[in-house]
Design an enzyme around this catalytic site. Structure first.
Site, mmCIF file in Angstrom:
data_model
loop_
_atom_site.group_PDB
_atom_site.id
_atom_site.type_symbol
_atom_site.label_atom_id
_atom_site.label_comp_id
_atom_site.label_asym_id
_atom_site.label_seq_id
_atom_site.Cartn_x
_atom_site.Cartn_y
_atom_site.Cartn_z
ATOM 1 N N ALA A 172 -18.860 40.840 -8.696
ATOM 2 C CA ALA A 172 -17.746 41.233 -7.819
ATOM 3 C C ALA A 172 -17.965 42.621 -7.238
ATOM 4 O O ALA A 172 -17.797 42.837 -6.029
ATOM 5 C CB ALA A 172 -16.427 41.184 -8.594
ATOM 6 N N ARG A 191 -27.350 34.023 -13.820
ATOM 7 C CA ARG A 191 -26.563 35.183 -13.383
ATOM 8 C C ARG A 191 -27.451 36.405 -13.180
ATOM 9 O O ARG A 191 -27.231 37.209 -12.272
ATOM 10 C CB ARG A 191 -25.461 35.493 -14.400
ATOM 11 C CG ARG A 191 -24.522 36.609 -13.972
ATOM 12 C CD ARG A 191 -23.391 36.779 -14.965
ATOM 13 N NE ARG A 191 -22.517 35.620 -14.984
ATOM 14 C CZ ARG A 191 -21.422 35.509 -14.233
ATOM 15 N NH1 ARG A 191 -21.091 36.471 -13.390
ATOM 16 N NH2 ARG A 191 -20.674 34.438 -14.318
ATOM 17 N N TYR A 233 -27.716 22.096 -15.946
ATOM 18 C CA TYR A 233 -28.378 22.208 -14.645
ATOM 19 C C TYR A 233 -29.546 23.182 -14.742
ATOM 20 O O TYR A 233 -29.583 24.051 -15.621
ATOM 21 C CB TYR A 233 -27.410 22.640 -13.540
ATOM 22 C CG TYR A 233 -26.621 23.891 -13.802
ATOM 23 C CD1 TYR A 233 -27.148 25.148 -13.564
ATOM 24 C CD2 TYR A 233 -25.309 23.805 -14.260
ATOM 25 C CE1 TYR A 233 -26.407 26.299 -13.790
ATOM 26 C CE2 TYR A 233 -24.561 24.941 -14.486
ATOM 27 C CZ TYR A 233 -25.109 26.186 -14.241
ATOM 28 O OH TYR A 233 -24.365 27.324 -14.472
ATOM 29 N N ASP A 287 -12.464 38.649 -11.770
ATOM 30 C CA ASP A 287 -11.837 38.451 -13.069
ATOM 31 C C ASP A 287 -10.795 39.513 -13.385
ATOM 32 O O ASP A 287 -9.856 39.249 -14.144
ATOM 33 C CB ASP A 287 -12.900 38.441 -14.173
ATOM 34 C CG ASP A 287 -13.665 37.131 -14.238
ATOM 35 O OD1 ASP A 287 -13.268 36.175 -13.534
ATOM 36 O OD2 ASP A 287 -14.656 37.052 -14.985
#
Length: 408
Positions: free
Chosen positions: A16, A109, A226, A304
């Site tokens: 973010a 990530r 995945y 978040d």
């Protein structure tokens, strides 16, 4: 004070915060980012980046380098964990890019954060400070100030606007007296990343396609699998009920919780779960979306920090990216004035969408953990839906575009 002379301050250098820094800087704002960690370490494992997020990353210049580290899955496949029967399939790959005009990607990530960081460090308008702990927030009619402690010394940093992008346990949220906090959801996420060696790849190939996002559904749990890291590893995350274990991202939990939840699965899936090493339990915390995300006319929370939600719509990173880019867009519409009106307009535009995404996640959780007659009804419903119709159900989510990009 105006934005041309004083910077936008960003607390937090995760997805973010780094996206916010780029979004503001590309619109002409000077930006200063403060991260309390002495070095940037990623939290988490895999994440899904749907087209509503990747079109923003493309515009910010992040997607080009990220493409070297990600996988473009061919489909989302829902399977019964007990029988391994395929229940539904949503086409992705080229079909997703054609339908939603941007790719659907899966990534580690760490790879997303690395690509964001490369762009941030290369941008002359962005200054990134590590080992810089935020301890206080002050505002007046002229601007905002941030109390930042570095090397044992605390200083006041002035700015035009403060963006709290410091996560579910946000310091900015506390320091600026926002009327909300985090709470444990009652769910645990069990995560591991397994190298896709020839042997493991073959064993997983009997359960699902390595080039797809596969969701295994069961009354006691569900698991998502995945590929990440350019297809060299497989990300596994299983969700179970559990007790609060830590005020932090990961902690120690009894592995028997996962073992109990996954009983009754197909033997091959059970062996895969039992054989995968280094499962970490992550307590899922949420933040109430109802209270305001803005305070004092100069402080805004994103990601978040504003609205942490359970990950059952796979939209946590995407919502943070959307927040960051749209906030910069609204602030940029009136950079020489008091930003209070722009922040209020941004919040009004964002809240309905974030709430709708959260409802979709709750619906997914209910459907994926269904048992008995409810599970039978779910399976029948999915059986009569074509892949194209299931994709159409997601147009509102994946087909969304940032204001300046327009609708397609």
């Amino acid at each position: 004070m105006n934005a041309q002379n004083h910077p936008v301050l960003v607390a937090g250098a995760g997805v973010a915060g780094l996206t916010a820094a780029l979004a503001f800087a590309t619109r002409g704002f000077p930006v200063r980012v403060f991260e309390q960690a002495p070095r940037l370490e990623t939290v988490g494992a895999g994440l899904q980046l749907s087209p509503n997020a990747t079109h923003i990353l493309q515009r910010l210049g992040v997607l080009e380098s990220l493409r070297q580290r990600v996988v473009r899955p061919e489909a989302v496949v829902l399977k019964s964990a007990a029988s391994l029967k395929e229940l539904a399939r949503v086409p992705l790959g080229a079909a997703a890019e054609k339908r939603w005009h941007a790719p659907y990607l899966v990534a580690h990530r760490a790879d997303l954060q690395r690509s964001l960081l490369e762009r941030v460090e290369a941008h002359p308008a962005i200054e990134l400070a590590l080992d810089a702990k935020v301890s206080g927030v002050g505002t007046d009619g002229q601007g905002v100030s941030l109390s930042v402690t570095t090397g044992g010394e605390t200083r006041q940093v002035p700015g035009w606007l403060l963006v709290g992008a410091d996560g579910v346990w946000s310091t900015v949220r506390k320091a600026a007296d926002f009327k909300t906090g985090s709470r444990f959801s009652g769910e645990l996420a069990w995560r591991t990343t397994v190298p896709l060696t020839k042997t493991f790849g073959a064993s997983f190939g009997a359960l699902g396609a390595p080039d797809c996002v596969t969701a295994f559904l069961h009354a006691g749990f569900h698991m998502i699998a995945y590929p990440v890291s350019g297809g060299e590893a497989l990300n596994l995350v299983a969700f179970t009920k559990g007790e609060r274990i830590a005020e932090g991202w990961s902690g120690n939990a009894d592995p028997e919780i996962l073992a109990r939840a996954t009983r009754g699965t197909a033997p091959a899936l059970g062996r895969l779960i039992a054989g995968a090493e280094s499962w970490l339990a992550w307590p899922l915390h949420t933040v109430d979306q109802e209270p305001s995300w803005i305070a004092r006319g100069r402080v805004a929370l994103i990601g978040d920090a504003a609205h942490a939600m359970t990950p059952f719509a796979a939209q946590g990173a995407a919502m943070a990216i959307e927040d960051a880019d749209t906030l910069a867009h609204f602030a940029g519409a009136s950079p020489a004035t008091d930003p209070a009106a722009a922040l209020a307009a941004w919040e009004r535009s964002r809240k309905p969408r974030v709430a709708k995404v959260a409802r979709r996640g709750a619906l997914n959780h209910l459907a994926w953990h269904a048992a008995g007659p409810v599970a039978l009804a779910r399976d029948l419903f999915l059986k009569v839906r074509s892949p194209a119709s299931l994709a159409a159900d997601l147009d509102w989510l994946y087909g969304w575009r940032a204001p300046e990009d327009g609708k397609r």
